[in-house]
Design an enzyme around this catalytic site. Structure first.
Site, short mmCIF file in Angstrom:
data_model
loop_
_atom_site.label_atom_id
_atom_site.label_comp_id
_atom_site.label_asym_id
_atom_site.label_seq_id
_atom_site.Cartn_x
_atom_site.Cartn_y
_atom_site.Cartn_z
N LYS A 55 0.85 -1.21 0.00
CA LYS A 55 0.00 0.00 0.00
C LYS A 55 0.88 1.26 0.00
CE LYS A 55 -3.67 -2.70 2.01
NZ LYS A 55 -4.30 -3.23 3.23
N GLN A 99 -4.48 -1.78 9.56
CA GLN A 99 -4.33 -3.09 8.90
C GLN A 99 -4.98 -4.20 9.72
OE1 GLN A 99 -3.03 -3.69 5.73
NE2 GLN A 99 -3.83 -5.74 6.10
N ASP A 122 -10.61 3.10 3.83
CA ASP A 122 -10.65 1.64 3.66
C ASP A 122 -12.06 1.11 3.94
OD1 ASP A 122 -9.16 -0.61 2.90
OD2 ASP A 122 -8.80 -1.22 4.98
#
Ligand code: NAP
Length: 282
Positions: A55, A99, A122
Site C-alpha cells: 500500500k 491493517q 478503507d
C-alpha cells in the site's frame, strides 16, 4: 466453450492509478501540500507487513505520501484508539488505514469505528458500511469496492442475476453482498453454517468466493458459463476457487494473483484521493 474472459485487475488498476496521479498532481499544485495516507500496523504479522508495504508503494506511484505507523503487538485498545484520534486530528492526513487483523486482545471493531468517517478510506467502520448500504455518501470497503469496479469495467451483467457470495466477514463478504444488492443482483450469502453449499453455488450466474480456504470452490459446483470472482489470497498465490479446474466451465474469472488484489489497493488509493479532494476543497 469459448475461452473465458480474464478479468484483469492488474491492468485495470494500472489505468486507474495513472488517472489518480494526475488528480494528486493537481491537488499538490493547488494547495502546495501532499496528502498523507496513514497506515497503522500493530505487531509484525508477515502477511500484514507485506500488505502495508504494498500500500505504501501504491501511494508513491500515485503521489500520495505514505505514513507508516508501527505499534508493538502488546499495544492496548486504548493506546490504539489514542493513535487513531491523533491521526483524525492531523490536517495533513486524508486517510487512515488500520491493517486487519490486529492482535486478538485488541477490540478491532471499536478501533475501526474510531476512524473519522471522512478519513475512513478503507471503508471499515459501521458508519461507512451503513452509508454505502443505504446508497448514501461514504467510502466502500476496499476489496468489495474493487470487485464491483472490475465487474462493471468488463460489462458483467448483475441486475437480476443470481449471485452467490461465500463468506460474510465485515470487510469482505457482507459489504460485497450489499454492493451487489445495490446493483440489483439477487444475492445469496453463504457461510460456515450454510447447508448444501455446492447446490447453492450451482445456481449462481456469478460466484464471489471470500472464504480464506485454498481452492475451496470445486469445479463441479460451478454452473456452465458462470462468472467467477476469487477474492481469496492464500499461501502460494492460491485463491479460494479451484480455478485451474473451473476455467473450462466459466465465462470469465479473476486470476490469482492479478485479479481482486490490485483492485483492492487501487480502490484504497482512489478513496484516499477523493478524501483529500473533499477535505482540501479541490
Ligand atoms: P474471514 O474473516 O476469515 O471470513 C471467512 C468467511 O468464510 C466467514 O464468513 C466464514 O463463515 C466463511 N467460511 C469459512 N468456512 C466456510 C465453509 N466451509 N463454507 C462456507 N463458508 C465458510 O476472511 P476474510 O477476511 O473475509 O477473507 C476471505 C479471503 O479473502 C481470504 O483468503 C483473504 O486472504 C482474502 N482477502 C483478500 C483481499 C485482497 O485484497 N485480495 C483482501 C481481504 C481478504 P462464518 O462467518 O460462519 O465463520
Amino acid at each position: 466453450m469459448a475461452e473465458p474472459l480474464i478479468l484483469n485487475g492488474k491492468a485495470l488498476a494500472t489505468e486507474i492509478e495513472a488517472e489518480l496521479s494526475v488528480r494528486v498532481q493537481k491537488l499538490v499544485e493547488k494547495t502546495g501540500r501532499t496528502p498523507v495516507l496513514a497506515t497503522i500496523l500493530v505487531g509484525d504479522n508477515p502477511a500484514s507487513v507485506t500488505y502495508v508495504t504494498m500500500k505504501g508503494k501504491a501511494c508513491r506511484r500515485v503521489g500520495l505520501e505514505p505514513r507508516r505507523v508501527e505499534m508493538p503487538a502488546e499495544t492496548t485498545t486504548e493506546e490504539l484508539l489514542a493513535q487513531i484520534e491523533a491521526l483524525n486530528e492531523d490536517p495533513d492526513v486524508c486517510g487512515i488505514l488500520l491493517q486487519h487483523p490486529v492482535p486478538r486482545h485488541i477490540d478491532e471493531a471499536r478501533c475501526f469505528n474510531a476512524i473519522a468517517p471522512v478519513k475512513d478510506v478503507d471503508g471499515v467502520n459501521v458508519a461507512s458500511f451503513g452509508a454505502v448500504t443505504m446508497k448514501q455518501e461514504g467510502y466502500r470497503s476496499a476489496t468489495p469496492g474493487g470487485i464491483i469496479r472490475i465487474l462493471k469495467h468488463y460489462g458483467v451483467e448483475l441486475a437480476g442475476k443470481e449471485v452467490v457470495v461465500i463468506g460474510r466477514s465485515p470487510i469482505l463478504g457482507k459489504p460485497v453482498a450489499m454492493l451487489l444488492l445495490n446493483e440489483d443482483a439477487t444475492v445469496t450469502i453463504a457461510h460456515s453454517r450454510t447447508e448444501n453449499l455446492p447446490e447453492i453455488v450451482r445456481r449462481a450466474d456469478v460466484v464471489v468466493a471470500a472464504v480464506g480456504k485454498p481452492r475451496f470452490v470445486q469445479a463441479d459446483w460451478v454452473k456452465e458459463g458462470a462468472v467467477l470472482v476469487d477474492a481469496g489470497y492464500n499461501a502460494g498465490n492460491v485463491g479460494d476457487i479451484d480455478l485451474e479446474n473451473c476455467i473450462s466451465k466459466c465465462s470469465a474469472y479473476t486470476p490469482v494473483p492479478g485479479g481482486v488484489g490490485p483492485m483492492t489497493i487501487c480502490t484504497l488509493m482512489e478513496q484516499s484521493v477523493q478524501a483529500a479532494e473533499k477535505m482540501w476543497g479541490v
